[in-house]
Design a protein around this motif. Structure first.
Motif, mmCIF file in Angstrom:
data_model
loop_
_atom_site.group_PDB
_atom_site.id
_atom_site.type_symbol
_atom_site.label_atom_id
_atom_site.label_comp_id
_atom_site.label_asym_id
_atom_site.label_seq_id
_atom_site.Cartn_x
_atom_site.Cartn_y
_atom_site.Cartn_z
ATOM 1 N N LEU A 91 0.890 -1.276 -0.083
ATOM 2 C CA LEU A 91 0.101 -0.209 0.062
ATOM 3 C C LEU A 91 0.905 1.228 -0.031
ATOM 4 O O LEU A 91 0.892 2.050 0.958
ATOM 5 N N HIS A 92 1.643 1.522 -1.068
ATOM 6 C CA HIS A 92 2.627 2.641 -1.151
ATOM 7 C C HIS A 92 1.981 3.935 -1.480
ATOM 8 O O HIS A 92 0.737 3.640 -2.286
ATOM 9 N N ALA A 93 2.617 4.700 -1.431
ATOM 10 C CA ALA A 93 1.913 6.263 -1.854
ATOM 11 C C ALA A 93 1.746 6.293 -3.142
ATOM 12 O O ALA A 93 0.557 7.136 -3.666
ATOM 13 N N THR A 135 6.987 3.179 6.801
ATOM 14 C CA THR A 135 6.897 2.736 8.181
ATOM 15 C C THR A 135 7.498 1.371 8.110
ATOM 16 O O THR A 135 7.270 0.716 6.891
ATOM 17 N N GLU A 136 7.708 0.761 9.249
ATOM 18 C CA GLU A 136 7.864 -0.778 9.342
ATOM 19 C C GLU A 136 6.542 -1.394 8.848
ATOM 20 O O GLU A 136 5.302 -0.871 9.326
ATOM 21 N N PRO A 137 6.609 -2.443 8.322
ATOM 22 C CA PRO A 137 5.289 -3.197 7.835
ATOM 23 C C PRO A 137 4.641 -3.821 9.007
ATOM 24 O O PRO A 137 5.306 -4.160 10.098
ATOM 25 N N GLY A 165 1.956 10.857 -3.865
ATOM 26 C CA GLY A 165 3.315 10.637 -3.256
ATOM 27 C C GLY A 165 4.173 9.647 -4.248
ATOM 28 O O GLY A 165 3.700 9.065 -5.102
ATOM 29 N N ARG A 166 5.505 9.724 -3.871
ATOM 30 C CA ARG A 166 6.642 8.888 -4.624
ATOM 31 C C ARG A 166 6.295 7.487 -4.227
ATOM 32 O O ARG A 166 6.346 7.090 -3.232
ATOM 33 N N ALA A 167 6.129 6.424 -5.408
ATOM 34 C CA ALA A 167 6.068 5.068 -5.169
ATOM 35 C C ALA A 167 7.422 4.605 -4.168
ATOM 36 O O ALA A 167 8.618 4.979 -4.656
ATOM 37 N N ALA A 168 7.185 3.854 -3.220
ATOM 38 C CA ALA A 168 8.503 3.163 -2.368
ATOM 39 C C ALA A 168 8.754 2.314 -3.299
ATOM 40 O O ALA A 168 8.220 1.169 -3.274
ATOM 41 N N GLN A 173 9.360 -5.448 -1.488
ATOM 42 C CA GLN A 173 10.533 -6.331 -1.261
ATOM 43 C C GLN A 173 10.346 -6.488 0.286
ATOM 44 O O GLN A 173 10.562 -7.362 0.960
ATOM 45 N N ARG A 174 10.187 -5.114 1.214
ATOM 46 C CA ARG A 174 9.859 -5.304 2.642
ATOM 47 C C ARG A 174 8.717 -6.144 3.201
ATOM 48 O O ARG A 174 8.830 -7.007 4.268
ATOM 49 N N ALA A 175 7.652 -5.925 2.282
ATOM 50 C CA ALA A 175 6.650 -6.715 2.812
ATOM 51 C C ALA A 175 6.839 -8.272 2.351
ATOM 52 O O ALA A 175 6.753 -9.103 3.225
#
Length: 297
Positions: A91-93, A135-137, A165-168, A173-175
């Motif tokens: 769910l990135h910006a 933020t942390e998942p 917002g800019r896509a992270a 990957q973190r998810a």
């Protein structure tokens, strides 16, 4: 465009009636020789003991086995034998975008809500990992019935992007990295993303997830991403970083970038044998998702 609220996601329970998430794989106890124990806790029979994993209830730690083996172990109760269904929401910006009926972020929330209701209505335990790249998942351990779905819906509403917002780049990957140690044989992973941040490391994480459980991908997109801009001059970008773009002159390059992403994702899913379902902001999820689930059955 209207952002989904909790009332809307709760109301999708009706639209999810009758939806099926597919055949179950063998339960963990069948694969690992689990057995029923005479021990009791929380008023339920203990079915097996296994190594502790992030997200497990600390109250279920078996301290005798832990002391004997030198590593944390947790009890699985009879109730916990229901299949864990993990929903991973990227769910990135960058999902705060949409040229048709809804934002991509709104499409993700509505799809996730229907899948969550389908899971608990089918007797599964719903768990989730929500990642926004900032933020942390967030990890929500698998729980049955409304105890599983209500905190999930609340977290979706709270964490949805509310401005462009800019896509992270590392959100997906973190998810995937977060959910890896939580997956067990017999569980299901439903991954909702636009896959804009899929890289080689993410492909490796997908391969690992596919080897551990029943993994399915739901690809969220907007028609403008594939077609490019219509003829004319457009001001694009993010607040503070805007520029003019000619729709006709930019279309070939725009479509080329899209085709590259499309071909890469299709190649990855073919290589790993993963089902890939496409959802678009142009269509209501209450119509498209039931059809996609029927086709995957």
């Amino acid at each position: 465009m209207i952002l989904p609220d909790l009332d809307e996601l709760l109301a999708l329970r009706g639209a999810a009636q009758g939806l099926k998430l597919g055949a179950r794989r063998a339960a963990l106890a069948q694969l690992q020789g689990g057995h029923r124990s005479a021990q009791r806790g929380r008023g339920l029979e203990v079915e097996e003991v296994r190594p502790y994993a992030a997200g497990d209830d600390a109250r279920s730690i078996d301290w005798r086995v832990t002391a004997r083996r030198g590593r944390l172990h947790t009890k699985l109760y009879r109730e916990d034998r229901e299949r864990p269904v993990w929903l991973l929401a990227d769910l990135h910006a960058g999902l705060f975008f949409g040229s048709r009926r809804q934002l991509k972020s709104a499409l993700l929330l509505r799809t996730a809500a229907m899948l969550g209701w389908a899971a608990v209505n089918g007797g599964d335990r719903l768990g989730a990992v929500l990642a926004d790249g900032q933020t942390e998942p967030l990890i929500l351990p698998p729980r049955a019935r409304q105890a599983g779905v209500l905190p999930f819906l609340e977290a979706l509403v709270e964490r949805q992007p509310r401005a462009p917002g800019r896509a992270a780049a590392d959100s997906l990957q973190r998810a995937l990295q977060t959910v890896q140690p939580l997956l067990r044989p017999g569980s299901m992973l439903l991954l909702l993303s636009d896959f804009s941040g899929l890289d080689e490391h993410g492909e490796m994480q997908l391969a690992s997830a596919a080897a551990r459980c029943d993994c399915r991908l739901l690809w969220l997109s907007d028609p403008l991403e594939s077609s490019g801009l219509p003829r004319g001059q457009y001001r694009l970008g993010l607040p503070g970083r805007l520029w003019w773009l000619d729709g006709e002159r930019s279309r070939d390059a725009w479509q080329s970038v899209w085709r590259e992403r499309e071909h890469r994702l299709e190649a990855v899913t073919r290589r790993l044998g993963l089902p890939l379902a496409r959802l678009t902001t142009a269509d209501p999820v209450t119509v498209t998702l039931p059809r996609l689930l029927r086709e995957a059955a």
